[in-house]
Design a protein around this motif. Structure first.
Motif, PDB file in Angstrom:
ATOM      1  N   LEU A  67     -13.607 -32.497   7.701  1.00 32.00           N
ATOM      2  CA  LEU A  67     -13.340 -31.602   9.104  1.00 32.00           C
ATOM      3  C   LEU A  67     -13.162 -32.309  10.448  1.00 32.00           C
ATOM      4  O   LEU A  67     -12.211 -31.884  10.967  1.00 32.00           O
ATOM      5  CB  LEU A  67     -14.213 -30.457   9.307  1.00 32.00           C
ATOM      6  CG  LEU A  67     -14.441 -29.637   7.764  1.00 32.00           C
ATOM      7  CD1 LEU A  67     -15.225 -28.344   8.163  1.00 32.00           C
ATOM      8  CD2 LEU A  67     -13.102 -29.050   7.316  1.00 32.00           C
ATOM      9  N   HIS A  68     -14.039 -33.114  10.605  1.00 34.17           N
ATOM     10  CA  HIS A  68     -13.904 -34.156  11.868  1.00 34.17           C
ATOM     11  C   HIS A  68     -12.778 -35.039  11.615  1.00 34.17           C
ATOM     12  O   HIS A  68     -11.919 -35.101  12.492  1.00 34.17           O
ATOM     13  CB  HIS A  68     -15.083 -35.112  11.881  1.00 34.17           C
ATOM     14  CG  HIS A  68     -16.383 -34.178  12.255  1.00 34.17           C
ATOM     15  ND1 HIS A  68     -17.164 -34.551  13.494  1.00 34.17           N
ATOM     16  CD2 HIS A  68     -17.000 -33.416  11.390  1.00 34.17           C
ATOM     17  CE1 HIS A  68     -18.239 -33.843  13.350  1.00 34.17           C
ATOM     18  NE2 HIS A  68     -18.153 -33.169  12.400  1.00 34.17           N
ATOM     19  N   ILE A  69     -12.528 -35.728  10.398  1.00 32.49           N
ATOM     20  CA  ILE A  69     -11.444 -36.552  10.282  1.00 32.49           C
ATOM     21  C   ILE A  69      -9.896 -35.860  10.340  1.00 32.49           C
ATOM     22  O   ILE A  69      -9.126 -36.335  11.198  1.00 32.49           O
ATOM     23  CB  ILE A  69     -11.584 -37.010   8.672  1.00 32.49           C
ATOM     24  CG1 ILE A  69     -12.536 -37.876   8.503  1.00 32.49           C
ATOM     25  CG2 ILE A  69     -10.116 -37.746   8.364  1.00 32.49           C
ATOM     26  CD1 ILE A  69     -12.612 -39.283   9.597  1.00 32.49           C
ATOM     27  N   LYS A  70     -10.049 -34.720   9.916  1.00 34.80           N
ATOM     28  CA  LYS A  70      -8.794 -33.881  10.162  1.00 34.80           C
ATOM     29  C   LYS A  70      -8.296 -33.430  11.593  1.00 34.80           C
ATOM     30  O   LYS A  70      -7.315 -33.481  12.149  1.00 34.80           O
ATOM     31  CB  LYS A  70      -8.806 -32.462   9.593  1.00 34.80           C
ATOM     32  CG  LYS A  70      -8.692 -32.605   7.944  1.00 34.80           C
ATOM     33  CD  LYS A  70      -7.481 -33.430   7.387  1.00 34.80           C
ATOM     34  CE  LYS A  70      -7.522 -33.812   5.885  1.00 34.80           C
ATOM     35  NZ  LYS A  70      -6.294 -34.412   5.499  1.00 34.80           N
ATOM     36  N   LEU A  71      -9.402 -33.246  12.395  1.00 34.20           N
ATOM     37  CA  LEU A  71      -9.251 -33.129  13.795  1.00 34.20           C
ATOM     38  C   LEU A  71      -8.715 -34.285  14.425  1.00 34.20           C
ATOM     39  O   LEU A  71      -7.805 -34.383  15.376  1.00 34.20           O
ATOM     40  CB  LEU A  71     -10.364 -32.409  14.451  1.00 34.20           C
ATOM     41  CG  LEU A  71     -11.016 -30.990  14.210  1.00 34.20           C
ATOM     42  CD1 LEU A  71     -12.217 -30.671  14.500  1.00 34.20           C
ATOM     43  CD2 LEU A  71      -9.851 -30.189  14.701  1.00 34.20           C
ATOM     44  N   TYR A  72      -9.165 -35.492  14.185  1.00 38.30           N
ATOM     45  CA  TYR A  72      -8.903 -36.817  14.840  1.00 38.30           C
ATOM     46  C   TYR A  72      -7.318 -37.400  14.105  1.00 38.30           C
ATOM     47  O   TYR A  72      -6.555 -37.816  14.966  1.00 38.30           O
ATOM     48  CB  TYR A  72      -9.826 -37.990  14.216  1.00 38.30           C
ATOM     49  CG  TYR A  72     -11.213 -37.792  14.928  1.00 38.30           C
ATOM     50  CD1 TYR A  72     -11.317 -38.056  16.301  1.00 38.30           C
ATOM     51  CD2 TYR A  72     -12.286 -37.566  14.039  1.00 38.30           C
ATOM     52  CE1 TYR A  72     -12.541 -37.787  17.037  1.00 38.30           C
ATOM     53  CE2 TYR A  72     -13.659 -37.676  14.960  1.00 38.30           C
ATOM     54  CZ  TYR A  72     -13.571 -37.781  16.038  1.00 38.30           C
ATOM     55  OH  TYR A  72     -15.015 -37.634  16.782  1.00 38.30           O
ATOM     56  N   GLU A  73      -7.043 -36.737  13.049  1.00 40.56           N
ATOM     57  CA  GLU A  73      -5.735 -37.056  12.462  1.00 40.56           C
ATOM     58  C   GLU A  73      -4.741 -36.317  13.439  1.00 40.56           C
ATOM     59  O   GLU A  73      -3.769 -36.470  13.761  1.00 40.56           O
ATOM     60  CB  GLU A  73      -5.814 -36.519  11.151  1.00 40.56           C
ATOM     61  CG  GLU A  73      -5.695 -37.770   9.800  1.00 40.56           C
ATOM     62  CD  GLU A  73      -5.617 -37.228   8.474  1.00 40.56           C
ATOM     63  OE1 GLU A  73      -6.409 -37.650   7.731  1.00 40.56           O
ATOM     64  OE2 GLU A  73      -4.996 -35.905   8.436  1.00 40.56           O
ATOM     65  N   HIS A  74      -5.206 -34.924  13.440  1.00 36.78           N
ATOM     66  CA  HIS A  74      -4.015 -34.090  14.058  1.00 36.78           C
ATOM     67  C   HIS A  74      -4.086 -34.366  15.807  1.00 36.78           C
ATOM     68  O   HIS A  74      -3.016 -34.034  16.127  1.00 36.78           O
ATOM     69  CB  HIS A  74      -4.675 -32.411  13.820  1.00 36.78           C
ATOM     70  CG  HIS A  74      -3.671 -31.604  14.021  1.00 36.78           C
ATOM     71  ND1 HIS A  74      -2.497 -31.131  13.160  1.00 36.78           N
ATOM     72  CD2 HIS A  74      -3.398 -30.779  15.324  1.00 36.78           C
ATOM     73  CE1 HIS A  74      -1.631 -30.253  13.671  1.00 36.78           C
ATOM     74  NE2 HIS A  74      -2.030 -30.079  15.158  1.00 36.78           N
ATOM     75  N   TYR A  75      -5.225 -34.605  16.301  1.00 33.48           N
ATOM     76  CA  TYR A  75      -4.969 -34.570  17.825  1.00 33.48           C
ATOM     77  C   TYR A  75      -5.402 -36.047  18.180  1.00 33.48           C
ATOM     78  O   TYR A  75      -6.561 -36.772  18.192  1.00 33.48           O
ATOM     79  CB  TYR A  75      -6.225 -33.913  18.258  1.00 33.48           C
ATOM     80  CG  TYR A  75      -6.009 -32.511  18.273  1.00 33.48           C
ATOM     81  CD1 TYR A  75      -5.087 -31.775  18.890  1.00 33.48           C
ATOM     82  CD2 TYR A  75      -6.722 -31.788  17.336  1.00 33.48           C
ATOM     83  CE1 TYR A  75      -4.767 -30.156  18.902  1.00 33.48           C
ATOM     84  CE2 TYR A  75      -6.283 -30.251  17.159  1.00 33.48           C
ATOM     85  CZ  TYR A  75      -5.409 -29.702  17.727  1.00 33.48           C
ATOM     86  OH  TYR A  75      -5.490 -28.417  17.628  1.00 33.48           O
TER      87      TYR A  75
END
Ligand SMILES: [Zn+2]
Length: 197
Positions: A67-75
């Protein structure tokens, strides 16, 4: 005081719950190790994973690393992610089990959020249903992420907040948790029927 100790001091990360991360200049993500007491983090409590979430050593990162990784990917501008398990976030999202988002308005703290200049603005925080399947949680939240968004809730579970740096992420976490606590008190006092929301 360290950011993690402040969050623990509010009882927002009891019993090793919660997880925190930052994006390092080399692109790796420093994230809390699974099972650590978040009120007593030391150098041994943080490890690194690559941009895909793979550990760079033998230790086990938080179960919610994806879930952390997805936020870094998206933003691309996101450099810090905080995840808390508070009473207010847990109770509110369970009490209003049919809601897909929580609307916060009439709070001074709203002005901390990008694009908001007045307490009278409305901040909508998405709520997704909980799961132990991180791929499933990630698939639920990904389509809801919008450019100015800085927070979402997982029902009966907790809050995710992210920002450009850890200081701002902590302030936003404190602001959202404060507003959630107020909402809990207000709605309890009014005994607010679900249909009125
Ligand atoms: Zn969690």
């Amino acid at each position: 005081m360290k950011n993690s100790a402040v969050l623990a001091g509010h009882n927002w990360a009891p019993a090793t719950a919660g997880n925190y991360s930052i994006r390092l200049p080399d692109g790796l993500i420093a994230i809390t190790v699974s099972g650590e007491d978040k009120g007593d983090l030391g150098p041994h409590s943080v490890m690194t994973v690559d941009a895909g979430g793979k550990a760079t050593d033998h230790r086990k990162p938080s179960a919610e690393t994806l879930l952390h990784i997805k936020l870094y990917e998206h933003y691309p501008g996101c450099h810090a992610v905080l995840h808390t398990h508070s009473v207010a976030s847990t109770v509110l999202t369970r009490r209003y089990a049919q809601l897909s988002h929580l609307t916060l308005t009439d709070y001074e703290f709203l002005k901390l959020f990008p694009g908001i200049a007045s307490h009278s603005a409305k901040l909508e925080i998405p709520i997704i249903d909980n799961s132990q399947d991180m791929q499933a949680l990630s698939a639920k939240i990904s389509p809801l992420l919008s450019p100015d968004m800085r927070a979402y809730l997982i029902r009966g579970h907790g809050l995710y907040v992210w920002s450009e740096n850890m200081t701002l992420a902590r302030r936003l976490t404190e602001a959202v948790e404060f507003m959630l606590s107020c909402e809990l008190e207000l709605r309890r006092e009014r005994n607010e029927p679900i249909a009125d929301l």
